[in-house]
Design an enzyme around this catalytic site. Structure first.
Site, PDB file in Angstrom:
ATOM      1  N   ARG A 199       0.806  -1.255   0.089  1.00  0.00           N
ATOM      2  CA  ARG A 199      -0.031   0.118  -0.087  1.00  0.00           C
ATOM      3  C   ARG A 199       0.879   1.211  -0.193  1.00  0.00           C
ATOM      4  O   ARG A 199       1.766   1.220   0.708  1.00  0.00           O
ATOM      5  CB  ARG A 199      -0.812  -0.109   1.420  1.00  0.00           C
TER       6      ARG A 199
ATOM      7  N   GLU B 270     -11.246   5.197  -5.416  1.00  0.00           N
ATOM      8  CA  GLU B 270     -11.545   3.843  -5.709  1.00  0.00           C
ATOM      9  C   GLU B 270     -12.089   3.501  -7.049  1.00  0.00           C
ATOM     10  O   GLU B 270     -12.665   4.153  -7.741  1.00  0.00           O
ATOM     11  CB  GLU B 270     -12.684   3.417  -4.552  1.00  0.00           C
TER      12      GLU B 270
ATOM     13  N   ARG C 109      -1.168  -5.084   4.521  1.00  0.00           N
ATOM     14  CA  ARG C 109      -0.292  -4.537   3.527  1.00  0.00           C
ATOM     15  C   ARG C 109       0.885  -3.865   4.015  1.00  0.00           C
ATOM     16  O   ARG C 109       0.814  -3.100   4.900  1.00  0.00           O
ATOM     17  CB  ARG C 109      -0.996  -4.035   2.605  1.00  0.00           C
TER      18      ARG C 109
END
Length: 180
Positions: free
Chosen positions: A58, A66, A125
């Site tokens: 990330r 998004e 992540r």
């Protein structure tokens, strides 16, 4: 047995259980050479380590609109909470993903782990900067209007806030959605 021990130490180093530490106990910036193998979206990539191990990263300090879920315009200052505002953000989510693919897929990059930031995000992540041929990719996303500052603690936060103010003030990239 020795190979198993070395493999275990390698995994621990990657997960952050081991790290570069100075004599006074302070953590130092960790740099890891990897190849980007896939772009999930504008702020998430999958990388391969030289040994073939893969990890999802990330991008630290940034948030792109998004593409896989609904956007919340309230997260992007000045973008109206309307169908047009959401559609504009979705479009810029796709554009940021395409920009990331064009710039990063197949490229050898350096992940830079920030000692001031969390090492892992809420989904497990790795949180990192991505340094590539053209500089720091995370910051380029903000400067070019593909992303907003993700307001967490990290060393480059003030520079990213300044870059966002500039992009927003100029209506660059997703900041054109304020007129949607």
């Amino acid at each position: 047995m020795r190979r198993a021990l070395l493999a275990c130490l390698f995994v621990l180093a990657l997960s952050g259980c081991l790290g570069a530490v100075t004599d006074d106990g302070a953590r130092t910036t960790e740099r890891i050479e990897v190849t980007v193998v896939e772009v999930t979206d504008g702020d998430t990539v999958e990388v391969a380590y030289p040994n073939g191990t893969r990890e999802t990263v990330r991008l630290l300090g940034v948030d792109t609109p998004e593409v896989h879920t609904e956007n919340d315009p309230s997260e992007f200052e000045g973008v109206p909470d309307t169908a047009a505002g959401r559609e504009c953000l979705r479009d810029w989510g796709h554009r940021s993903s395409e920009f990331a693919r064009a710039e990063l897929v197949g490229e050898e990059v350096t992940l830079v782990v920030d000692p001031e930031a969390d090492r892992r995000g809420g989904y497990g992540r790795l949180l990192a900067y991505v340094d590539y041929e053209d500089g720091r990719f995370n910051r380029a996303l903000v400067e070019r209007g593909y992303a907003r500052l993700y307001d967490t603690t990290f060393a480059d936060r003030d520079a990213y806030a300044s870059a966002e103010r500039s992009a927003r003030g100029n209506g660059t990239g997703l900041w054109a959605c304020t007129d949607a």
